[in-house]
Design an enzyme around this catalytic site. Sequence first.
Site, mmCIF file in Angstrom:
data_model
loop_
_atom_site.group_PDB
_atom_site.id
_atom_site.type_symbol
_atom_site.label_atom_id
_atom_site.label_comp_id
_atom_site.label_asym_id
_atom_site.label_seq_id
_atom_site.Cartn_x
_atom_site.Cartn_y
_atom_site.Cartn_z
ATOM 1 N N GLU A 13 70.102 67.421 13.114
ATOM 2 C CA GLU A 13 69.045 67.161 12.126
ATOM 3 C C GLU A 13 69.297 65.872 11.345
ATOM 4 O O GLU A 13 68.775 65.691 10.246
ATOM 5 C CB GLU A 13 68.931 68.353 11.183
ATOM 6 C CG GLU A 13 68.524 69.627 11.898
ATOM 7 C CD GLU A 13 68.604 70.854 11.014
ATOM 8 O OE1 GLU A 13 67.744 71.000 10.132
ATOM 9 O OE2 GLU A 13 69.525 71.669 11.198
ATOM 10 N N SER B 81 65.211 73.048 11.123
ATOM 11 C CA SER B 81 64.163 72.084 11.485
ATOM 12 C C SER B 81 63.572 72.371 12.864
ATOM 13 O O SER B 81 63.121 71.462 13.554
ATOM 14 C CB SER B 81 64.708 70.650 11.433
ATOM 15 O OG SER B 81 65.162 70.348 10.136
ATOM 16 N N SER C 158 56.767 67.889 2.748
ATOM 17 C CA SER C 158 57.419 69.137 3.143
ATOM 18 C C SER C 158 56.889 70.295 2.306
ATOM 19 O O SER C 158 56.380 70.118 1.193
ATOM 20 C CB SER C 158 58.935 69.027 2.979
ATOM 21 O OG SER C 158 59.482 68.075 3.855
#
Length: 375
Positions: free
Chosen positions: A19, A202, A343
Site C-alpha cells: 500500500e 486498500s 476518502s
Amino acid sequence: MTPPAKPRVLVLFGGRSSEHAVSCVTAAGVLEAIDRDKYDVVPVGIAKNGQWSLVSSDPAQWSLRSAVLPEVPVSPEPVVLATASDGGAAQELVATGAEQMPRSLGAVDVVLPLLHGPFGEDGTLQGLLEMADVRYVGAGVLASAVGMDKHYMKVVFASAGLSVGPYEVLTDRQWTRDRSACLERAARLGYPVFVKPARAGSSMGISRATSPAELEAAVEHAREFDPKVIVEAGIVGREIEVAVLQGRGTDEPRTSLPGEIAVQPGEHEWYDFEAKYVDGSAAELSCPADLPPYVTDRVRELAARAFDALGTEGLSRVDFFYTPAGELIINEINTMPGFTPISMYPQMWAKSGLTYTELIDELIGLALERKTGLR
C-alpha cells in the site's frame, strides 16, 4: 516577546507494504490541507526498502494526478529519529549520509504516520515510536496489530459481543501441509466468498470466488500479499461505515454520521482498489446513509464499542453490513483509514461538520495531549 515555537509535525508516509502508493496519496492530501501557520511540517518518506529520508513537501509529487503511481525514492542521505541532543522531551531527526558526519535536522514534537498495511499500520512502526519516546497520531501497538489482522480482529469483536460473519483462516502451514483440507473448509462457507490477505488493506489481494477453481486461485493470489489468508462468507447487505474520533481527555469516542458506498454499475462488482483510488466515477458516498433513525443510532453505538474493544486511539473507520433482516454485522476496523480528501473517513466527518483541515488539527491535538509509554 518571542512568539512560542510552532509544534513540529513529522508527516511520515510511503513504507514497505503493498500500500506504498496509497500512503503517498494520503500524504498528498494532508500536505495540501495541514495548517502551516500553526505547524512546522517536516515531510519524511519511507522508501520500499525501509529507508527514511527528507522528501518534497509539494503535494503534487505524491498525488495520483499522473499515470504513474507515486513512490518514495531511495536517498543518499537517510534520516533517523534520535534522542534530542539537549536532553529535552522532543526527539530530533538526524541525517546519516555515508560520507559525512551525522547532523541534526531539528526536533520533532509529534509524528503523523500516514502508512497503510504491514510495517506501518500493524504496530511495528508504533513500537518504534514508543521506543523513541515520541508522540504520534493514531492507535498504539496492540490496537494497531489487532486491527491489521482480520483474524484476531474478529476474535476481539466477537468477545465484545459484536456480530461477526462466518469465516475461515488459512495459515501458511495449513495450506502447505494440506491444501485440499483448507479448500474444503473454505467451501463449506458457501459461494460466493471473499478471499483476503489477513494483514493487508486498500482491497489489495482481495478476490471474489464463486466456484472451487476460483477459490483456489483466489487463495494463491491473496498469498502473494500475505501467507495468512482469511476467507469470508459473502453477506447480502448494505455496506455502512462510521468514522470514529477519540474523545478529548476521558470523553467517549465521537462518531460521524454513517455513510454508505454504492458501487456504480459497470466494471466493478464490488469496492475494489480501482474503484477506491483510480476510477473516480466508480462509487458514490451517501452520508448520512438512508437508514431508520434507530439504526443510525445503533450503528454509531456499535462503532464506538468496536473502537473501545480494541483500545484504539486517535481515529478509525468501522465498516458494517446492514442485512435485509435488520442485523448489523461488523466487517472490519481500519485504524489508519484512507485519508485523502475524497476518502470515506474525511468525507463522513465533513458531512458531520468537521472539515478536512480541522480533522487533521484535531488528530494532532489528540496526539500532543496524550502521554508516551504505558497508558
